[in-house]
Design an enzyme around this catalytic site. Structure first.
Site, PDB file in Angstrom:
ATOM      1  N   SER A  20       0.688  -1.364   0.027  1.00 53.77           N
ATOM      2  CA  SER A  20       0.078  -0.013   0.068  1.00 53.77           C
ATOM      3  C   SER A  20       0.939   1.414   0.002  1.00 53.77           C
ATOM      4  O   SER A  20       0.479   2.414  -0.556  1.00 53.77           O
ATOM      5  CB  SER A  20      -0.998   0.103   1.167  1.00 53.77           C
ATOM      6  OG  SER A  20      -1.919  -0.864   1.208  1.00 53.77           O
ATOM      7  N   LYS A  69      -9.175  -6.160  10.984  1.00 56.50           N
ATOM      8  CA  LYS A  69     -10.216  -5.650  10.227  1.00 56.50           C
ATOM      9  C   LYS A  69     -11.631  -5.580  10.991  1.00 56.50           C
ATOM     10  O   LYS A  69     -12.319  -4.755  10.857  1.00 56.50           O
ATOM     11  CB  LYS A  69     -10.300  -6.452   8.819  1.00 56.50           C
ATOM     12  CG  LYS A  69      -9.241  -6.177   7.900  1.00 56.50           C
ATOM     13  CD  LYS A  69      -9.458  -6.848   6.576  1.00 56.50           C
ATOM     14  CE  LYS A  69      -8.476  -6.762   5.582  1.00 56.50           C
ATOM     15  NZ  LYS A  69      -8.834  -7.201   4.301  1.00 56.50           N
ATOM     16  N   ASP A 105     -12.643  -3.674  -0.899  1.00 54.87           N
ATOM     17  CA  ASP A 105     -12.319  -4.842  -1.607  1.00 54.87           C
ATOM     18  C   ASP A 105     -13.414  -5.322  -2.754  1.00 54.87           C
ATOM     19  O   ASP A 105     -12.986  -5.538  -3.976  1.00 54.87           O
ATOM     20  CB  ASP A 105     -12.165  -6.187  -0.777  1.00 54.87           C
ATOM     21  CG  ASP A 105     -10.771  -5.977   0.254  1.00 54.87           C
ATOM     22  OD1 ASP A 105      -9.943  -5.157  -0.057  1.00 54.87           O
ATOM     23  OD2 ASP A 105     -10.773  -6.726   1.181  1.00 54.87           O
ATOM     24  N   GLY A 131     -14.375 -20.420  -1.989  1.00 52.58           N
ATOM     25  CA  GLY A 131     -13.850 -19.703  -0.830  1.00 52.58           C
ATOM     26  C   GLY A 131     -14.961 -19.395  -0.330  1.00 52.58           C
ATOM     27  O   GLY A 131     -16.062 -18.805  -0.691  1.00 52.58           O
ATOM     28  N   GLY A 133     -14.323 -17.071   2.999  1.00 52.68           N
ATOM     29  CA  GLY A 133     -13.676 -16.170   3.818  1.00 52.68           C
ATOM     30  C   GLY A 133     -13.964 -14.722   3.849  1.00 52.68           C
ATOM     31  O   GLY A 133     -14.799 -14.453   2.977  1.00 52.68           O
ATOM     32  N   THR A 157     -14.666 -26.490   3.559  1.00 49.52           N
ATOM     33  CA  THR A 157     -15.394 -26.689   4.747  1.00 49.52           C
ATOM     34  C   THR A 157     -16.926 -26.229   4.611  1.00 49.52           C
ATOM     35  O   THR A 157     -17.230 -25.024   4.581  1.00 49.52           O
ATOM     36  CB  THR A 157     -14.920 -26.118   6.043  1.00 49.52           C
ATOM     37  OG1 THR A 157     -13.499 -26.342   6.151  1.00 49.52           O
ATOM     38  CG2 THR A 157     -15.552 -26.556   7.295  1.00 49.52           C
ATOM     39  N   ARG A 160     -18.897 -23.340   6.468  1.00 49.46           N
ATOM     40  CA  ARG A 160     -18.671 -22.087   6.237  1.00 49.46           C
ATOM     41  C   ARG A 160     -19.335 -21.748   4.866  1.00 49.46           C
ATOM     42  O   ARG A 160     -19.631 -20.205   5.051  1.00 49.46           O
ATOM     43  CB  ARG A 160     -17.125 -21.830   6.145  1.00 49.46           C
ATOM     44  CG  ARG A 160     -16.256 -22.201   7.262  1.00 49.46           C
ATOM     45  CD  ARG A 160     -14.827 -21.642   7.032  1.00 49.46           C
ATOM     46  NE  ARG A 160     -14.548 -20.165   7.147  1.00 49.46           N
ATOM     47  CZ  ARG A 160     -13.396 -19.419   6.858  1.00 49.46           C
ATOM     48  NH1 ARG A 160     -12.328 -20.132   6.397  1.00 49.46           N
ATOM     49  NH2 ARG A 160     -13.583 -18.216   6.759  1.00 49.46           N
ATOM     50  N   TYR A 222      -2.329 -12.595  -6.121  1.00 48.94           N
ATOM     51  CA  TYR A 222      -1.251 -11.706  -7.141  1.00 48.94           C
ATOM     52  C   TYR A 222       0.001 -11.933  -6.973  1.00 48.94           C
ATOM     53  O   TYR A 222       0.826 -11.373  -7.763  1.00 48.94           O
ATOM     54  CB  TYR A 222      -1.750 -10.266  -7.056  1.00 48.94           C
ATOM     55  CG  TYR A 222      -1.693  -9.690  -5.843  1.00 48.94           C
ATOM     56  CD1 TYR A 222      -0.532  -9.186  -5.531  1.00 48.94           C
ATOM     57  CD2 TYR A 222      -2.677  -9.330  -5.021  1.00 48.94           C
ATOM     58  CE1 TYR A 222      -0.235  -8.693  -4.336  1.00 48.94           C
ATOM     59  CE2 TYR A 222      -2.372  -8.799  -3.716  1.00 48.94           C
ATOM     60  CZ  TYR A 222      -1.141  -8.482  -3.275  1.00 48.94           C
ATOM     61  OH  TYR A 222      -1.055  -7.849  -2.035  1.00 48.94           O
TER      62      TYR A 222
END
Length: 280
Positions: A20, A69, A105, A131, A133, A157, A160, A222
């Site tokens: 950043s 966060k 994001d 995913g 998360g 999982t 989730r 990335y």
């Protein structure tokens, strides 16, 4: 000049890996702004005190990376919709004396998607998402806002995936990891929101032969820039995008709030970060 001497930072533990400062430093120089943006390592037990003391320290705000966060979200006086959808914030700024929390994001991803594929229309689309998360939640929120018809979440999982679907509602469908091929055949876009495929980590096993030829493949990873997923997609003649664009675009809203200029994501900026990635 915009200023004088406006200051912002990124906090995390650890935070040394963050790119950043390179991004924001480039923009500060490009737009001739009298300001600074630095890394601030903050231990978890010190995060609340740091965030509550930012104004007294003369900071205009900050970016937030793991593990802070959720704390940043909790501390903020005002929570924007994307941050509320995720229960987490990556960008903080002041409006008057109020600390505002946002999560950029999702909009960063969507802006990069539009920049790369201006004809892509999220409205009515089917999204295959690997995913469940924090990154996946950001993608889900962004596609729901953009009018996607259905977002299919595949996670190793299953519980989730179920929890994420329960949080976001009927347009988000949870599936077993083993369903990822059969249930992605008609997807308009496939997004890897796991860390699988990251340099030094475990590989992502995601066959692509079932995908429609018009399907876009996006990897949020990335490092490396060309992940095995992106390479395999291009080899099959599919459109594919790496995760760097999302990193660059998610930085735009914070810079605009702190320094008063809405910056551009340019090839020059991308080349700067690519050189850093390849040099490490």
């Amino acid at each position: 000049m915009t200023g004088p001497g406006k200051r912002a930072c990124i906090i995390g533990w650890p935070v040394a890996h963050s790119r950043s400062p390179l991004i924001h430093g480039h923009w500060l120089e490009k737009y001739g702004i009298d300001g600074s943006y630095v890394k601030r390592p903050v231990q978890p037990e010190d995060a609340v005190a740091f965030l509550r003391g930012m104004r007294a320290e003369g900071l205009a705000g900050c970016n937030v990376t793991i593990p802070h966060k959720e704390t940043a979200f909790a501390v903020a006086d005002e929570k924007k919709p994307a941050a509320r959808a995720m229960g987490a914030a990556n960008t903080l700024w002041y409006e008057g004396d109020r600390l505002v929390a946002e999560n950029t994001d999702g909009i960063g991803f969507m802006n990069d998607l539009v920049a790369n594929y201006p004809r892509f229309n999220a409205k009515g689309s089917a999204v295959a998402l690997l995913g469940a998360g924090g990154a996946a939640r950001a993608i889900i929120h962004a596609f729901l806002e953009a009018g996607a018809q259905e977002i299919r979440v595949f996670n190793r999982t299953r519980a989730r995936a179920d929890a994420v679907a329960g949080h976001f509602g009927a347009r988000v469908k949870p599936y077993d990891w083993s369903d990822r091929m059969d249930r992605s055949c008609d997807a308009s876009i496939l997004v890897n929101a796991t860390s699988l495929g990251m340099k030094g980590g475990a590989a992502l096993d995601m066959p692509l032969e079932q995908l429609d030829r018009a399907c876009i493949v996006a990897d949020l990873v990335y490092v490396p820039l060309v992940t095995p997923l992106v390479a395999a997609a291009r080899e099959r003649g599919l459109s594919a995008m790496d995760g760097l664009g999302m990193l660059l675009h998610q930085a735009v809203p914070g810079f605009a709030k702190w320094f008063g200029v809405t910056p551009e994501v340019t090839p020059e900026l991308r080349a700067l970060i690519v050189a850093d990635i390849e040099g490490r």
